[in-house]
Scaffold this motif. Structure first.
Motif, short mmCIF file in Angstrom:
data_model
loop_
_atom_site.label_atom_id
_atom_site.label_comp_id
_atom_site.label_asym_id
_atom_site.label_seq_id
_atom_site.Cartn_x
_atom_site.Cartn_y
_atom_site.Cartn_z
N PRO A 362 -33.03 33.53 -29.36
CA PRO A 362 -33.58 34.50 -30.32
C PRO A 362 -35.03 34.17 -30.72
O PRO A 362 -35.84 35.06 -30.97
CB PRO A 362 -32.64 34.40 -31.52
CG PRO A 362 -31.33 33.97 -30.90
CD PRO A 362 -31.70 33.04 -29.78
N ALA A 363 -35.37 32.87 -30.70
CA ALA A 363 -36.70 32.48 -31.19
C ALA A 363 -37.73 32.32 -30.08
O ALA A 363 -38.92 32.25 -30.34
CB ALA A 363 -36.59 31.16 -31.95
N GLY A 364 -37.29 32.21 -28.84
CA GLY A 364 -38.27 31.98 -27.77
C GLY A 364 -37.62 31.58 -26.46
O GLY A 364 -36.65 32.20 -26.04
N VAL A 365 -38.15 30.50 -25.87
CA VAL A 365 -37.64 30.07 -24.56
C VAL A 365 -37.24 28.61 -24.65
O VAL A 365 -38.01 27.78 -25.16
CB VAL A 365 -38.72 30.27 -23.48
CG1 VAL A 365 -38.31 29.63 -22.17
CG2 VAL A 365 -39.00 31.76 -23.26
N ARG A 366 -36.03 28.31 -24.16
CA ARG A 366 -35.58 26.91 -24.13
C ARG A 366 -35.66 26.41 -22.69
O ARG A 366 -35.23 27.09 -21.76
CB ARG A 366 -34.14 26.82 -24.64
CG ARG A 366 -33.67 25.38 -24.83
CD ARG A 366 -32.24 25.29 -25.34
NE ARG A 366 -31.31 25.89 -24.42
CZ ARG A 366 -30.44 26.83 -24.72
NH1 ARG A 366 -30.37 27.33 -25.94
NH2 ARG A 366 -29.63 27.34 -23.80
N LEU A 367 -36.20 25.22 -22.54
CA LEU A 367 -36.33 24.62 -21.21
C LEU A 367 -35.17 23.66 -20.94
O LEU A 367 -34.40 23.33 -21.86
CB LEU A 367 -37.67 23.90 -21.08
CG LEU A 367 -38.91 24.75 -21.40
CD1 LEU A 367 -40.19 23.96 -21.15
CD2 LEU A 367 -38.91 26.04 -20.57
N ALA A 368 -35.08 23.23 -19.68
CA ALA A 368 -33.92 22.41 -19.28
C ALA A 368 -33.77 21.15 -20.11
O ALA A 368 -32.65 20.70 -20.39
CB ALA A 368 -34.05 22.05 -17.80
N ASP A 369 -34.89 20.55 -20.55
CA ASP A 369 -34.78 19.30 -21.33
C ASP A 369 -34.52 19.56 -22.81
O ASP A 369 -34.56 18.63 -23.62
CB ASP A 369 -36.05 18.44 -21.15
CG ASP A 369 -37.26 19.04 -21.87
OD1 ASP A 369 -37.16 20.20 -22.37
OD2 ASP A 369 -38.30 18.37 -21.93
N GLY A 370 -34.30 20.82 -23.17
CA GLY A 370 -33.98 21.15 -24.56
C GLY A 370 -35.18 21.57 -25.39
O GLY A 370 -35.03 22.07 -26.51
N THR A 371 -36.41 21.37 -24.88
CA THR A 371 -37.61 21.79 -25.63
C THR A 371 -37.55 23.29 -25.86
O THR A 371 -37.20 24.04 -24.95
CB THR A 371 -38.90 21.53 -24.79
OG1 THR A 371 -38.79 20.29 -24.16
CG2 THR A 371 -40.15 21.63 -25.63
N GLU A 372 -37.95 23.72 -27.05
CA GLU A 372 -38.01 25.17 -27.31
C GLU A 372 -39.42 25.60 -27.64
O GLU A 372 -40.12 24.91 -28.40
CB GLU A 372 -37.07 25.55 -28.47
CG GLU A 372 -35.85 26.29 -27.95
CD GLU A 372 -35.10 27.07 -29.01
OE1 GLU A 372 -35.58 28.16 -29.39
OE2 GLU A 372 -34.04 26.58 -29.45
#
Ligand code: NA7
Length: 546
Positions: A362-372
């Motif tokens: 809902p807030a953006g994009v999450r990457l594989a390592d968990g960074t948002e």
């Protein structure tokens, strides 16, 4: 109540972009046929109707990327820039629609959802999204090559709380990015054009890049009246030169071999083509760069060096400079100040190759390592289901219930990239395995429409109704197309829409004829001169035989 029988036309045209408009004009006004066209859009324009994102611009000079069929039109129309923006190309198509009174034959806001061949009657039935049907002897697909946006291959887009925008289906209202946090996924031609423009106004712009691209300067400038006068005085010769060029532009300075040249000669040619812009670096520098890895390495290295000169931060430049795949095997984007965008304090680059996109949240994009990464607006510049996608989207069923989707389950099977065996009287303008996406599209369209209409003329003149390729001719064409591709570096590309595998699950098959437009046109002429060699025409010459 008995519903009225569907109306039967001579020809149905699907699409009202460059191809559909020209097809309607020729079939209706030059051949006096009863024609109807359909387009899902609210007006004419095709690609130029949907791709309204900031920065959208043609990357072949419009003096060349325009219709050649009408001398008055090409003499009277004035382009304000060498490479005009989307709005101006749309105005041009709007003008063409008015000038030739084409809209009265087009049903807008109407998507064709099925096309079905009737063996008994030798007619196609088209079904619209609203369930209406009509029939015709001929179907001309002018549905485009880059008209079905790729569906995101990561989950969660529908959960994003802000606005999601697709470059390939951009809203008609003004979008302001001032003060907003914008994320953009994709650095193909669309992403690169959009980034260069949005960077100027966005509060923060975050570019999520998977595969860096070899983008080079477009070299745009306002139309020079002297140049315009000279070109118009010589338009016939320019068009002739374009038609005799691999890419359909009248460039004529290509040198045979980058590897045979000295480093100084290479540098001089690369600098010259870089500075003059357009596809000169790609197509008018050295003839072996798409065929010889060593030649390609020289130009790839040159572009990397130029990127490093333009991007201040070394780590960012390292990420932007492509390594490990040949230049030109992904469609090269052309740009204005793209690399300089990364020198702005409001622009940042995120590598989603080493750390892939896991999901949109809902807030953006999450990457594989968990960074948002958090955004207010998310732009998907993730490409298209190219070449085959627009045809398959129409649920086409040919002879004996054969579905195009089944016929093409292992990749497209066509003859000349224009027709498919088992799908009679269906002309696929700029279809897969034709040179179109490596050719100047309006000229490719005119060639294909003219070929299709001439085939209809031939049927009429010889008392037949139906034309279709033989299975053998189709098989040979597919083999020929693949063989041509093998001689290039294209098979060495990473995922690329040229090869179809930008779409998960789509077979990796070359979608473009790589012999060049002149060889292709010569082949078409030969086939016609040999009495439509490789095509079956039916019924047999009944009228003439008696
Ligand atoms: P392209 O050239 O297919 O570019 C699509 C871009 O989107 C490309 O950078 C892709 O990266 C990227 N992409 C797609 N899916 C993902 C995911 N899941 N994660 C990250 N990045 C992704 O389409 P365009 O619209 O720019 O251009 C199409 C044609 O229009 C163009 O060639 C001109 O002819 C006009 P990838 O390269 O696959 O790693």
């Amino acid at each position: 109540m008995v519903s009225p029988a569907p109306k039967t036309y001579d020809a149905i045209v699907v699409g009202a972009g460059f191809a559909g408009l020209y097809a309607v004009h020729v079939l209706r006004d030059k051949r006096n046929l009863d024609v109807v066209a359909f387009d899902a859009a609210g007006d004419v324009g095709g690609t130029w109707y949907w791709n309204r994102y900031p920065g959208a611009r043609v990357d072949i000079e419009s003096v060349h990327y325009s219709y050649s069929f009408d001398e008055d039109l090409q003499q009277e129309w004035h382009w304000s820039e060498r490479f005009p923006a989307q709005a101006e190309i749309l105005s041009y198509l709007d003008h063409v629609a008015d000038r030739f009174d084409l809209r009265r034959s087009i049903r807008f806001n109407t998507r064709i959802t099925a096309l079905t061949w009737d063996d008994e009657e030798s007619l196609w039935t088209a079904t619209t999204g609203a369930g209406q049907t009509c029939r015709a002897r001929f179907v001309v697909s002018a549905a485009g090559t880059l008209s079905v946006p790729k569906r995101p291959d990561f989950p969660g887009v529908e959960d994003f709380a802000g606005e999601v925008l697709l470059t390939g289906n951009w809203p008609h209202h003004e979008v302001s990015f001032a003060g907003t946090r914008v994320g953009i996924i994709g650095v193909g031609s669309s992403g690169i054009q959009a980034i260069s423009e949005i960077a100027k106004t966005a509060g923060e712009l975050t570019v999520l890049q998977r595969t860096p691209n070899y983008a080079t300067p477009i070299g745009n400038y306002p139309t020079d009246p002297e140049e315009e006068r000279a070109e118009k005085a010589d338009y016939a010769a320019i068009r002739e030169a374009s038609r005799n060029h691999f890419l359909g532009v009248p460039y004529s300075e290509v040198r045979p071999s980058a590897v045979a040249a000295t480093p100084e000669q290479r540098r001089q040619v690369f600098d010259d083509r870089w500075n003059r812009g357009g596809f000169r670096l790609f197509i008018d520098s050295f003839g072996d760069i798409l065929f010889d890895k060593a030649a390609n390495d020289t130009i790839a290295q040159y572009i990397r060096e130029r990127i490093h000169e333009r991007v201040h931060d070394k780590a960012t430049a390292d990420l932007l400079a492509p390594e490990g795949y040949p230049y030109g095997t992904k469609r090269p984007p052309l740009e204005t100040d793209y690399y300089e965008s990364y020198n702005r304090p409001n622009v940042s680059l995120v590598d989603v190759k080493s750390n892939p996109i896991d999901a949109v949240t809902p807030a953006g994009v999450r990457l594989a390592d968990g960074t948002e990464h958090h955004f207010d607006v998310l732009i998907l510049a993730t490409g298209f289901d190219a070449c085959t996608g627009p045809l398959l989207a129409m649920n086409i069923t040919g002879r004996g219930g054969l579905r195009l989707a089944d016929h093409w389950s292992d990749g497209p099977q066509t003859y000349l990239g224009l027709m498919a065996a088992g799908f009679p009287n269906l002309f696929m303008i700029t279809g897969p395995q034709s040179p179109s996406v490596l050719y100047n599209m309006p000229l490719a369209i005119e060639d294909h429409v003219d070929f299709s209409v001439a085939a209809m003329d031939h049927l009429r003149a010889t008392g037949r109704d139906v034309i279709e390729p033989t299975p053998q001719a189709e098989k040979d064409w597919v083999a020929h197309t693949n063989e041509l591709a093998q001689a290039t570096l294209l098979p060495d590309s990473p995922t690329s829409w040229y090869m179809g595998d930008n779409i998960p699950g789509k077979p990796r098959r070359v979608l473009v004829y790589l012999g060049g437009a002149p060889a292709y046109r010569a082949k078409c002429d030969e086939i016609v001169a040999a009495g439509y060699e490789g095509f079956a025409l039916s019924p047999a010459e009944r009228a003439l035989a008696r």
